[in-house]
Scaffold this active site. Structure first.
Site, mmCIF file in Angstrom:
data_model
loop_
_atom_site.group_PDB
_atom_site.id
_atom_site.type_symbol
_atom_site.label_atom_id
_atom_site.label_comp_id
_atom_site.label_asym_id
_atom_site.label_seq_id
_atom_site.Cartn_x
_atom_site.Cartn_y
_atom_site.Cartn_z
ATOM 1 N N ASP A 164 0.797 -1.140 -0.075
ATOM 2 C CA ASP A 164 -0.034 -0.130 0.046
ATOM 3 C C ASP A 164 0.718 1.297 -0.067
ATOM 4 O OD1 ASP A 164 0.850 -0.259 2.516
ATOM 5 O OD2 ASP A 164 -0.993 -0.608 3.421
ATOM 6 N N ASN A 210 -8.183 -2.683 14.119
ATOM 7 C CA ASN A 210 -9.405 -2.887 13.577
ATOM 8 C C ASN A 210 -9.523 -4.176 12.668
ATOM 9 O OD1 ASN A 210 -8.380 -2.028 11.084
ATOM 10 N ND2 ASN A 210 -9.774 -0.178 11.285
ATOM 11 N N HIS A 234 -7.567 -4.466 9.997
ATOM 12 C CA HIS A 234 -7.260 -4.218 8.358
ATOM 13 C C HIS A 234 -5.721 -4.957 8.017
ATOM 14 C CE1 HIS A 234 -5.102 -0.147 9.741
ATOM 15 N NE2 HIS A 234 -4.162 -0.958 9.131
ATOM 16 N N GLU A 267 -9.849 -1.521 4.981
ATOM 17 C CA GLU A 267 -10.457 -1.346 6.137
ATOM 18 C C GLU A 267 -11.867 -2.186 6.278
ATOM 19 O OE1 GLU A 267 -9.012 0.307 8.330
ATOM 20 O OE2 GLU A 267 -8.463 2.390 8.086
HETATM 21 C C1 GLP Z 1 -0.801 0.494 8.651
HETATM 22 C C2 GLP Z 1 -0.427 -0.341 7.282
HETATM 23 C C3 GLP Z 1 -0.557 -1.793 7.536
HETATM 24 C C4 GLP Z 1 -0.109 -2.356 8.976
HETATM 25 C C5 GLP Z 1 -0.743 -1.500 10.143
HETATM 26 C C6 GLP Z 1 -0.220 -1.896 11.418
HETATM 27 O O1 GLP Z 1 -2.035 0.702 8.782
HETATM 28 N N1 GLP Z 1 -0.908 -0.065 6.279
HETATM 29 O O2 GLP Z 1 -0.028 -2.615 6.667
HETATM 30 O O3 GLP Z 1 -0.109 -3.586 9.195
HETATM 31 O O4 GLP Z 1 -0.520 -0.131 9.703
HETATM 32 O O5 GLP Z 1 0.905 -1.006 11.908
HETATM 33 P P1 GLP Z 1 1.765 -1.464 12.861
HETATM 34 O O6 GLP Z 1 2.780 -2.759 12.703
HETATM 35 O O7 GLP Z 1 2.613 -0.199 13.464
HETATM 36 O O8 GLP Z 1 0.922 -1.884 14.256
#
Ligand code: GLP
Length: 241
Positions: free
Chosen positions: A67, A136, A138, A143
């Protein structure tokens, strides 16, 4: 689904790196699907160390990232382009011409999504997809919704995701409100999927996503149906299982 519980973040990172190292050792020309967020950082550090030691090589690897924020130029230090170059690509022997990230600067969202689907198709799909997990549920930036997404799509980030990611920006109002993300259909088409999650803050969603109902309201829950899915978590994230 395979579940590997590590004692802490460092061990989780080493175990995830083991699986990626095995993948690129057995198939040096692998297509890796890569993720951002704080969770995979330890995994990337491990891979960098192993590459420096000469144990693995990314020389023939192709990568497709999950992404990118819509509207952030590549040189913005919060863009996922910057993140990947800073935290992995510039520190291993990967050929940057073979690394792919959705183009956040493409204003025409339909065109950006179409082009990225074409990139994923042209590299032959993903051999191993690495994922983190949003609070959540995702994955990528898919989402919670009424249906599972198929290909690359432009999403409106939820308030909770914007808040969760605000820690990386000067203030919450600087967090982009939209992103381009690979779709759930594409993620499910990866030949192997590896998801990393750590910390007590992820315990609730780990339980819900991987031991609860399969629903687009918890996008990661569909991974329960993937034929080669490995969940690597630390004890804190496994606390409610
Ligand atoms: C962002 C990214 C996701 C990631 C998520 C969780 O939203 N787009 O790919 O998995 O954050 O992040 P973290 O690993 O910092 O908890």
């Amino acid at each position: 689904m395979r579940v590997i519980v590590a004692k802490d973040y460092e061990e989780m990172s080493r175990k995830a790196a083991n699986l990626i190292a095995a993948q690129i050792t057995l198939k040096p020309e692998s297509v890796l699907g890569l993720a951002t967020g704080s969770t995979p950082l330890g995994t990337y550090k491990e891979l960098i160390a192993r590459c420096a030691a000469g144990d693995i090589s990314f020389a023939q690897v192709t990568s497709v990232n999950l992404d990118e924020y819509r509207g952030l130029p590549r040189d913005n230090d919060q863009s996922y382009y910057y993140f990947m170059h800073h935290n992995l690509f510039s520190k291993v022997d990967i050929d940057c011409a073979r690394t792919h990230i959705p183009d956040g600067t493409e204003a025409d969202s339909a065109e950006a999504c179409r082009r990225y689907d074409e990139v994923v198709r042209s590299v032959g799909g993903v051999d191993l997809q690495l994922l983190g997990l949003g609070h959540n549920g995702h994955i990528g930036f898919n989402e919670p919704s009424d249906s599972f997404t198929k290909g690359t799509n432009c999403v409106n980030l939820t308030e909770s995701t914007i808040q969760a990611n605000a820690r990386f920006f000067a203030s919450e109002k600087d967090v982009p409100t939209q992103a381009y993300t690979m779709g759930i259909g594409t993620i499910m088409s990866a030949r192997r999927v590896l998801l990393v999650a750590n910390g007590e803050g992820k315990a609730e969603i780990v339980k819900k996503a991987f031991f609860g109902d399969i629903t687009p309201r918890v996008p990661a829950s569909i991974l329960q149906l993937h034929p080669d899915f490995t969940l690597v978590i630390d004890r804190a994230a496994a606390a409610l299982l």
